[in-house]
Design a protein around this motif. Sequence first.
Motif, PDB file in Angstrom:
ATOM      1  N   GLY A  23      -4.226  -2.078  -7.437  1.00  0.00           N
ATOM      2  CA  GLY A  23      -5.319  -1.433  -8.159  1.00  0.00           C
ATOM      3  C   GLY A  23      -5.668  -0.041  -7.666  1.00  0.00           C
ATOM      4  N   THR A  24      -4.742   0.584  -6.955  1.00  0.00           N
ATOM      5  CA  THR A  24      -5.053   1.897  -6.387  1.00  0.00           C
ATOM      6  C   THR A  24      -5.427   2.911  -7.476  1.00  0.00           C
ATOM      7  N   ILE A  25      -4.571   3.042  -8.485  1.00  0.00           N
ATOM      8  CA  ILE A  25      -4.870   4.022  -9.542  1.00  0.00           C
ATOM      9  C   ILE A  25      -6.083   3.554 -10.351  1.00  0.00           C
ATOM     10  N   GLU A  30       3.047  -9.883 -17.091  1.00  0.00           N
ATOM     11  CA  GLU A  30       3.918  -8.766 -17.433  1.00  0.00           C
ATOM     12  C   GLU A  30       3.148  -7.804 -18.333  1.00  0.00           C
ATOM     13  N   ALA A  31       3.209  -6.541 -17.994  1.00  0.00           N
ATOM     14  CA  ALA A  31       2.502  -5.534 -18.794  1.00  0.00           C
ATOM     15  C   ALA A  31       2.919  -5.633 -20.266  1.00  0.00           C
ATOM     16  N   GLU A  32       4.204  -5.907 -20.501  1.00  0.00           N
ATOM     17  CA  GLU A  32       4.710  -5.948 -21.874  1.00  0.00           C
ATOM     18  C   GLU A  32       4.232  -7.175 -22.643  1.00  0.00           C
ATOM     19  N   VAL A  55       0.677   4.455 -16.890  1.00  0.00           N
ATOM     20  CA  VAL A  55       1.734   3.507 -16.510  1.00  0.00           C
ATOM     21  C   VAL A  55       2.382   4.005 -15.224  1.00  0.00           C
ATOM     22  N   ASP A  56       2.711   3.080 -14.350  1.00  0.00           N
ATOM     23  CA  ASP A  56       3.369   3.421 -13.082  1.00  0.00           C
ATOM     24  C   ASP A  56       4.432   2.354 -12.792  1.00  0.00           C
ATOM     25  N   PRO A  57       5.481   2.324 -13.638  1.00  0.00           N
ATOM     26  CA  PRO A  57       6.438   1.216 -13.552  1.00  0.00           C
ATOM     27  C   PRO A  57       7.399   1.334 -12.376  1.00  0.00           C
ATOM     28  N   VAL A  73      -3.169  -4.247 -15.027  1.00  0.00           N
ATOM     29  CA  VAL A  73      -2.263  -5.394 -15.158  1.00  0.00           C
ATOM     30  C   VAL A  73      -1.062  -5.233 -14.228  1.00  0.00           C
ATOM     31  N   GLU A  74      -0.685  -6.356 -13.619  1.00  0.00           N
ATOM     32  CA  GLU A  74       0.350  -6.346 -12.583  1.00  0.00           C
ATOM     33  C   GLU A  74       0.964  -7.737 -12.510  1.00  0.00           C
ATOM     34  N   ILE A  75       2.265  -7.788 -12.206  1.00  0.00           N
ATOM     35  CA  ILE A  75       2.985  -9.061 -12.256  1.00  0.00           C
ATOM     36  C   ILE A  75       2.818  -9.912 -10.992  1.00  0.00           C
ATOM     37  N   TYR A 103       0.884  -1.167   0.000  1.00  0.00           N
ATOM     38  CA  TYR A 103       0.000   0.000   0.000  1.00  0.00           C
ATOM     39  C   TYR A 103       0.921   1.215   0.000  1.00  0.00           C
ATOM     40  N   GLN A 104       0.539   2.241  -0.724  1.00  0.00           N
ATOM     41  CA  GLN A 104       1.382   3.453  -0.763  1.00  0.00           C
ATOM     42  C   GLN A 104       1.668   3.951   0.647  1.00  0.00           C
ATOM     43  N   VAL A 105       2.921   4.321   0.949  1.00  0.00           N
ATOM     44  CA  VAL A 105       3.266   4.643   2.341  1.00  0.00           C
ATOM     45  C   VAL A 105       2.996   6.093   2.751  1.00  0.00           C
ATOM     46  N   LEU A 156      -0.952  12.900  -5.836  1.00  0.00           N
ATOM     47  CA  LEU A 156      -0.387  12.303  -7.054  1.00  0.00           C
ATOM     48  C   LEU A 156      -1.488  11.714  -7.945  1.00  0.00           C
ATOM     49  N   TYR A 157      -2.389  10.944  -7.345  1.00  0.00           N
ATOM     50  CA  TYR A 157      -3.446  10.315  -8.132  1.00  0.00           C
ATOM     51  C   TYR A 157      -4.451  11.355  -8.632  1.00  0.00           C
ATOM     52  N   GLY A 158      -4.641  12.394  -7.846  1.00  0.00           N
ATOM     53  CA  GLY A 158      -5.516  13.476  -8.285  1.00  0.00           C
ATOM     54  C   GLY A 158      -4.973  14.089  -9.568  1.00  0.00           C
TER      55      GLY A 158
HETATM   56  N1  SAH Z   1       0.399   1.603  -9.412  1.00  0.00           N
HETATM   57  C1  SAH Z   1       0.607   0.967  -8.142  1.00  0.00           C
HETATM   58  C2  SAH Z   1       1.985   0.316  -7.937  1.00  0.00           C
HETATM   59  C3  SAH Z   1       3.131   0.824  -8.703  1.00  0.00           C
HETATM   60  S1  SAH Z   1       4.673   0.128  -8.218  1.00  0.00           S
HETATM   61  C4  SAH Z   1       0.294   1.941  -7.019  1.00  0.00           C
HETATM   62  O1  SAH Z   1       0.193   3.130  -7.253  1.00  0.00           O
HETATM   63  O2  SAH Z   1       0.133   1.507  -5.883  1.00  0.00           O
HETATM   64  C5  SAH Z   1       5.119  -0.797  -9.643  1.00  0.00           C
HETATM   65  C6  SAH Z   1       4.404  -2.125  -9.743  1.00  0.00           C
HETATM   66  O3  SAH Z   1       4.824  -2.753 -10.947  1.00  0.00           O
HETATM   67  C7  SAH Z   1       4.723  -3.116  -8.628  1.00  0.00           C
HETATM   68  O4  SAH Z   1       3.523  -3.518  -8.039  1.00  0.00           O
HETATM   69  C8  SAH Z   1       5.407  -4.294  -9.363  1.00  0.00           C
HETATM   70  O5  SAH Z   1       5.083  -5.542  -8.804  1.00  0.00           O
HETATM   71  C9  SAH Z   1       4.856  -4.156 -10.755  1.00  0.00           C
HETATM   72  N2  SAH Z   1       5.653  -4.722 -11.871  1.00  0.00           N
HETATM   73  C10 SAH Z   1       6.992  -4.796 -11.992  1.00  0.00           C
HETATM   74  N3  SAH Z   1       7.342  -5.259 -13.208  1.00  0.00           N
HETATM   75  C11 SAH Z   1       6.179  -5.480 -13.888  1.00  0.00           C
HETATM   76  C12 SAH Z   1       5.874  -5.936 -15.205  1.00  0.00           C
HETATM   77  N4  SAH Z   1       6.839  -6.263 -16.066  1.00  0.00           N
HETATM   78  N5  SAH Z   1       4.580  -6.017 -15.574  1.00  0.00           N
HETATM   79  C13 SAH Z   1       3.593  -5.674 -14.711  1.00  0.00           C
HETATM   80  N6  SAH Z   1       3.827  -5.243 -13.452  1.00  0.00           N
HETATM   81  C14 SAH Z   1       5.095  -5.142 -13.039  1.00  0.00           C
END
Ligand code: SAH
Length: 460
Positions: A323-325, A367-369, A387-389, A339-341, A289-291, A299-301
């Motif tokens: 799934g926060t965003i 993987e998102a890719e 995207v929030d990598p 999508v999340e790994i 969870y975001q700290v 940020l999300y706003g």
């Molecule tokens: N958007 C979220 C978390 C962002 S942190 C929030 O705001 O809370 C980046 C996230 O990317 C992490 O949860 C990590 O597990 C995930 N991640 C890392 N590599 C990934 C990939 N190749 N494909 C999908 N998700 C990935």
Amino acid sequence: MSKHATVPVTKNEEIELEITGLTHEGDGVGKVEGFTLFIPQALPGEKVLAKVLKVKKNFGFGKLVEVLEPSSHREAPPCPVYHQCGGCSLQHLAYDEQLRQKTVIVQDNLKRLGKIEHAKVHETLGMKDPWRYRNKAQVPMGEEEGGLIGGFYAQRSHRIINMESCLIQHEKSDEIVNQVKKIASSLGIRAYNEETGEGLLRHVVVKVGFKTGELMLVLITKSRKIPNKEELVNQLTKQITGLKSLVLNINAKQTNVIFGEETEVLWGEPYIYDYIGNVRFAISARSFYQVNPVQTEILYGKALEYADLTGNETVIDAYCGIGTISLFLAQKAKKVYGVEIVPEAIADAKRNARLNAMENVEFAVGEAEKIIPWWYTQGIRADVVVVDPPRKGCDETLLETLIQMKPERIVYVSCNPSTLARDLQILEQGGYHTQEVQPVDMFPHTFHVESVAWLKLKES
Ligand code: SAH
């Protein structure tokens, strides 16, 4: 050939130099006869005496010995263990100047690494009160004669230094950690010793729901067998006012990973809840969870503002975590795909969608890719992609898919300005225009800088 025929400094030498910049890790940068030295704790505008510790071909590292002419932005760090701890790196710099430096770092990276000069980089959005902002404390435990101590590891070692109060943690965390030390000590509970593998209590983790006030305490132990367990639970739950969840996590491995695989609720609920905006989230012992919840909302706003949703859009949220965003955007979109790994994060995301009765979201593990190109072949087209990598940025395959898919807007949330710059350049070459970039200070007194960039598809 090296730019410098001779290196003008030698190891252990003490030299005077002027500091002209700050690296993205918060170290001061200065030059001696054109040779770059990095000096932690030194600030731009200062003249310092430094001891050279390491000399490489083109740069070196030094240690601050004395500030000869201090910067007007230098401040006495309020934390008494600031220099030993290493958790914060900028407490010696006035907060408004920290924000200014973060803006400069983002601007520099975009210009230097991304060749992006046209986009407006706004001033970093900071906190009104940049202390006590964290909602999660993870405190390693140790022993001294007379009982348990806990705080942080001394730098470059695994020796534990006791800390009664951490100024970036919520007050409740300090209070609870101190109560655990006292109660567990009185019941003869020993701390785990990393070297010998003996002992029991490894870490104390406290989570606080800032909006709800709900509290979770997690004890991480080597084994399930705890002496005086009942009495421990009894005293903790009686003495910690407002506690909602007391959880045991067992980590028997000789490792520096904090959590183990097994979790058991000792008392109360398995979750606490918190809100970001109007969206409710369940937080378990292990879930991410975001700290910094206050700045997360900001940020999300901003991400929501840049996404510019009317209710008719299909949105993809890549690297969605829990799934926060996605849920934040789903309030205003027709459909959101996340999508999340990490599978556990997606399980949380789905639970959070149900919790908020949101039916217009769909989550996938992978993987998102790989997933997003597959969605594309299935006919899914997004109007907006967020995207929030992680720090390494987006995979190039993902960026290429976005360039083909042509969403009207891309909102790039980044925790690393250098990979942001690299990726924005690829998107710019693929037909996007970076409109604005807004840095947000999620981690005051550390060198971390988060930013959100807004890109629009150029008219063809
Ligand atoms: N958007 C979220 C978390 C962002 S942190 C929030 O705001 O809370 C980046 C996230 O990317 C992490 O949860 C990590 O597990 C995930 N991640 C890392 N590599 C990934 C990939 N190749 N494909 C999908 N998700 C990935």
